[in-house]
Design a protein around this motif. Structure first.
Motif, PDB file in Angstrom:
ATOM      1  N   SER A  19     -69.253 -28.599  -4.991  1.00  0.00           N
ATOM      2  CA  SER A  19     -69.488 -29.905  -4.363  1.00  0.00           C
ATOM      3  C   SER A  19     -70.296 -30.795  -5.293  1.00  0.00           C
ATOM      4  O   SER A  19     -70.839 -30.347  -6.300  1.00  0.00           O
ATOM      5  CB  SER A  19     -70.247 -29.701  -3.052  1.00  0.00           C
ATOM      6  OG  SER A  19     -71.534 -29.184  -3.334  1.00  0.00           O
ATOM      7  N   VAL A  20     -70.399 -32.076  -4.937  1.00  0.00           N
ATOM      8  CA  VAL A  20     -71.245 -33.005  -5.691  1.00  0.00           C
ATOM      9  C   VAL A  20     -72.676 -32.468  -5.687  1.00  0.00           C
ATOM     10  O   VAL A  20     -73.343 -32.452  -6.726  1.00  0.00           O
ATOM     11  CB  VAL A  20     -71.186 -34.421  -5.073  1.00  0.00           C
ATOM     12  CG1 VAL A  20     -72.257 -35.318  -5.664  1.00  0.00           C
ATOM     13  CG2 VAL A  20     -69.816 -35.025  -5.265  1.00  0.00           C
ATOM     14  N   LEU A  21     -73.136 -32.016  -4.545  1.00  0.00           N
ATOM     15  CA  LEU A  21     -74.464 -31.436  -4.432  1.00  0.00           C
ATOM     16  C   LEU A  21     -74.615 -30.273  -5.409  1.00  0.00           C
ATOM     17  O   LEU A  21     -75.591 -30.199  -6.158  1.00  0.00           O
ATOM     18  CB  LEU A  21     -74.720 -30.960  -3.001  1.00  0.00           C
ATOM     19  CG  LEU A  21     -75.958 -30.087  -2.777  1.00  0.00           C
ATOM     20  CD1 LEU A  21     -77.229 -30.862  -3.087  1.00  0.00           C
ATOM     21  CD2 LEU A  21     -75.965 -29.548  -1.361  1.00  0.00           C
ATOM     22  N   GLY A  22     -73.649 -29.386  -5.415  1.00  0.00           N
ATOM     23  CA  GLY A  22     -73.708 -28.216  -6.290  1.00  0.00           C
ATOM     24  C   GLY A  22     -73.765 -28.583  -7.756  1.00  0.00           C
ATOM     25  O   GLY A  22     -74.535 -28.007  -8.532  1.00  0.00           O
TER      26      GLY A  22
ATOM     27  N   TRP B 163     -76.737 -19.755  -5.449  1.00  0.00           N
ATOM     28  CA  TRP B 163     -75.436 -19.661  -6.107  1.00  0.00           C
ATOM     29  C   TRP B 163     -74.388 -20.348  -5.236  1.00  0.00           C
ATOM     30  O   TRP B 163     -73.544 -21.087  -5.749  1.00  0.00           O
ATOM     31  CB  TRP B 163     -75.047 -18.202  -6.362  1.00  0.00           C
ATOM     32  CG  TRP B 163     -73.760 -18.090  -7.098  1.00  0.00           C
ATOM     33  CD1 TRP B 163     -73.578 -18.029  -8.444  1.00  0.00           C
ATOM     34  CD2 TRP B 163     -72.438 -18.056  -6.519  1.00  0.00           C
ATOM     35  NE1 TRP B 163     -72.241 -17.972  -8.751  1.00  0.00           N
ATOM     36  CE2 TRP B 163     -71.512 -17.983  -7.591  1.00  0.00           C
ATOM     37  CE3 TRP B 163     -71.950 -18.086  -5.221  1.00  0.00           C
ATOM     38  CZ2 TRP B 163     -70.133 -17.937  -7.388  1.00  0.00           C
ATOM     39  CZ3 TRP B 163     -70.574 -18.046  -5.027  1.00  0.00           C
ATOM     40  CH2 TRP B 163     -69.691 -17.966  -6.104  1.00  0.00           C
ATOM     41  N   GLU B 164     -74.438 -20.112  -3.934  1.00  0.00           N
ATOM     42  CA  GLU B 164     -73.484 -20.747  -3.023  1.00  0.00           C
ATOM     43  C   GLU B 164     -73.630 -22.268  -3.039  1.00  0.00           C
ATOM     44  O   GLU B 164     -72.629 -22.985  -3.042  1.00  0.00           O
ATOM     45  CB  GLU B 164     -73.659 -20.220  -1.593  1.00  0.00           C
ATOM     46  CG  GLU B 164     -73.154 -18.815  -1.425  1.00  0.00           C
ATOM     47  CD  GLU B 164     -73.273 -18.311   0.003  1.00  0.00           C
ATOM     48  OE1 GLU B 164     -73.475 -19.139   0.926  1.00  0.00           O
ATOM     49  OE2 GLU B 164     -73.163 -17.095   0.201  1.00  0.00           O
ATOM     50  N   ILE B 165     -74.874 -22.758  -3.052  1.00  0.00           N
ATOM     51  CA  ILE B 165     -75.100 -24.213  -3.110  1.00  0.00           C
ATOM     52  C   ILE B 165     -74.426 -24.780  -4.361  1.00  0.00           C
ATOM     53  O   ILE B 165     -73.762 -25.810  -4.303  1.00  0.00           O
ATOM     54  CB  ILE B 165     -76.614 -24.541  -3.130  1.00  0.00           C
ATOM     55  CG1 ILE B 165     -77.288 -24.149  -1.826  1.00  0.00           C
ATOM     56  CG2 ILE B 165     -76.853 -26.021  -3.466  1.00  0.00           C
ATOM     57  CD1 ILE B 165     -76.947 -25.005  -0.634  1.00  0.00           C
ATOM     58  N   GLU B 166     -74.605 -24.110  -5.481  1.00  0.00           N
ATOM     59  CA  GLU B 166     -74.073 -24.615  -6.745  1.00  0.00           C
ATOM     60  C   GLU B 166     -72.567 -24.447  -6.889  1.00  0.00           C
ATOM     61  O   GLU B 166     -71.938 -25.225  -7.591  1.00  0.00           O
ATOM     62  CB  GLU B 166     -74.764 -23.920  -7.930  1.00  0.00           C
ATOM     63  CG  GLU B 166     -76.182 -24.373  -8.147  1.00  0.00           C
ATOM     64  CD  GLU B 166     -76.766 -23.864  -9.452  1.00  0.00           C
ATOM     65  OE1 GLU B 166     -76.028 -23.251 -10.266  1.00  0.00           O
ATOM     66  OE2 GLU B 166     -77.966 -24.091  -9.683  1.00  0.00           O
ATOM     67  N   ASN B 167     -71.988 -23.450  -6.251  1.00  0.00           N
ATOM     68  CA  ASN B 167     -70.595 -23.108  -6.549  1.00  0.00           C
ATOM     69  C   ASN B 167     -69.585 -23.269  -5.427  1.00  0.00           C
ATOM     70  O   ASN B 167     -68.391 -23.349  -5.703  1.00  0.00           O
ATOM     71  CB  ASN B 167     -70.530 -21.668  -7.072  1.00  0.00           C
ATOM     72  CG  ASN B 167     -71.235 -21.548  -8.401  1.00  0.00           C
ATOM     73  OD1 ASN B 167     -70.746 -22.029  -9.405  1.00  0.00           O
ATOM     74  ND2 ASN B 167     -72.407 -20.936  -8.404  1.00  0.00           N
ATOM     75  N   LYS B 168     -70.012 -23.294  -4.198  1.00  0.00           N
ATOM     76  CA  LYS B 168     -69.056 -23.424  -3.087  1.00  0.00           C
ATOM     77  C   LYS B 168     -68.578 -24.866  -2.973  1.00  0.00           C
ATOM     78  O   LYS B 168     -69.335 -25.803  -3.205  1.00  0.00           O
ATOM     79  CB  LYS B 168     -69.708 -22.997  -1.766  1.00  0.00           C
ATOM     80  CG  LYS B 168     -70.024 -21.530  -1.682  1.00  0.00           C
ATOM     81  CD  LYS B 168     -68.818 -20.763  -1.276  1.00  0.00           C
ATOM     82  CE  LYS B 168     -69.187 -19.295  -1.134  1.00  0.00           C
ATOM     83  NZ  LYS B 168     -68.317 -18.585  -0.270  1.00  0.00           N
ATOM     84  N   PRO B 169     -67.321 -25.073  -2.598  1.00  0.00           N
ATOM     85  CA  PRO B 169     -66.806 -26.439  -2.473  1.00  0.00           C
ATOM     86  C   PRO B 169     -67.468 -27.227  -1.346  1.00  0.00           C
ATOM     87  O   PRO B 169     -67.528 -28.440  -1.392  1.00  0.00           O
ATOM     88  CB  PRO B 169     -65.315 -26.254  -2.209  1.00  0.00           C
ATOM     89  CG  PRO B 169     -65.119 -24.832  -1.873  1.00  0.00           C
ATOM     90  CD  PRO B 169     -66.303 -24.073  -2.366  1.00  0.00           C
ATOM     91  N   VAL B 170     -67.988 -26.544  -0.343  1.00  0.00           N
ATOM     92  CA  VAL B 170     -68.671 -27.211   0.757  1.00  0.00           C
ATOM     93  C   VAL B 170     -70.038 -26.552   0.908  1.00  0.00           C
ATOM     94  O   VAL B 170     -70.131 -25.380   1.241  1.00  0.00           O
ATOM     95  CB  VAL B 170     -67.889 -27.091   2.084  1.00  0.00           C
ATOM     96  CG1 VAL B 170     -68.664 -27.743   3.216  1.00  0.00           C
ATOM     97  CG2 VAL B 170     -66.515 -27.712   1.953  1.00  0.00           C
ATOM     98  N   ALA B 171     -71.067 -27.316   0.631  1.00  0.00           N
ATOM     99  CA  ALA B 171     -72.430 -26.806   0.773  1.00  0.00           C
ATOM    100  C   ALA B 171     -73.168 -27.695   1.763  1.00  0.00           C
ATOM    101  O   ALA B 171     -73.189 -28.910   1.599  1.00  0.00           O
ATOM    102  CB  ALA B 171     -73.128 -26.811  -0.582  1.00  0.00           C
ATOM    103  N   ARG B 172     -73.754 -27.075   2.782  1.00  0.00           N
ATOM    104  CA  ARG B 172     -74.454 -27.847   3.815  1.00  0.00           C
ATOM    105  C   ARG B 172     -75.822 -27.240   4.107  1.00  0.00           C
ATOM    106  O   ARG B 172     -76.026 -26.650   5.171  1.00  0.00           O
ATOM    107  CB  ARG B 172     -73.614 -27.901   5.085  1.00  0.00           C
ATOM    108  CG  ARG B 172     -72.360 -28.718   4.918  1.00  0.00           C
ATOM    109  CD  ARG B 172     -71.708 -28.983   6.267  1.00  0.00           C
ATOM    110  NE  ARG B 172     -70.524 -29.770   6.094  1.00  0.00           N
ATOM    111  CZ  ARG B 172     -69.289 -29.308   6.217  1.00  0.00           C
ATOM    112  NH1 ARG B 172     -69.084 -28.046   6.515  1.00  0.00           N
ATOM    113  NH2 ARG B 172     -68.258 -30.103   6.055  1.00  0.00           N
TER     114      ARG B 172
END
Length: 107
Positions: free
Chosen positions: A3-6, A35-44
Motif C-alpha cells: 500500500s501507499v502506507l507500506g 512486515w505486514e504494514i510494509e508489504n500487504k496491499p491493504v494495511a489498516r
C-alpha cells in the motif's frame, strides 16, 4: 504490491537506517506486524498505532495515509498536527503544556 502506507513506512524506515525489528520495537509492535504494514496491499492500523509509527519516523499520520502527497511534511504540518491535538486536550492537560512551554521559554 504494498500500500501507499507500506511504501512510505519502508522508505522512511530505510532513510533512518532502521531495521524492521527496530521499528517494531520502537512502536510497540511485532516484527511480523510491521512486515505486514510494509508489504500487504491493504494495511489498516489503528489510529493509535499509526500515530506511533508516524512519531518514530518523524512524520504526521496524515502524510503516511495521503495517497497524493509524496514529500514528507514540513514544520508547518507538525505545528498544525500539534495544534489539533492541543485543541482536543482537556483543560488540565492544556495548563500543563502551558507551564512546560513557560519553563522552556525561560531557558
Amino acid at each position: 504490491m504494498s500500500s501507499v502506507l507500506g511504501r512510505k513506512v519502508r522508505d522512511l524506515r530505510q532513510k533512518k537506517g532502521m531495521t524492521l525489528e527496530q521499528l517494531a520495537t520502537a512502536t510497540g509492535s511485532s516484527k511480523s506486524y510491521m512486515w505486514e504494514i510494509e508489504n500487504k496491499p491493504v494495511a489498516r492500523p489503528s489510529a493509535e498505532k499509526l500515530g506511533r509509527i508516524a512519531s518514530v519516523l518523524g512524520v504526521t499520520s496524515e502524510y503516511l495515509v495521503d495517497e497524493e502527497r509524496t514529500e514528507p511534511p514540513v514544520a508547518d504540518d507538525f505545528d498544525r498536527a500539534f495544534y489539533r491535538k492541543y485543541q482536543g486536550a482537556s483543560d488540565p492537560v492544556k495548563q500543563k503544556l502551558k507551564r512546560i512551554l513557560d519553563v522552556l521559554d525561560d531557558e
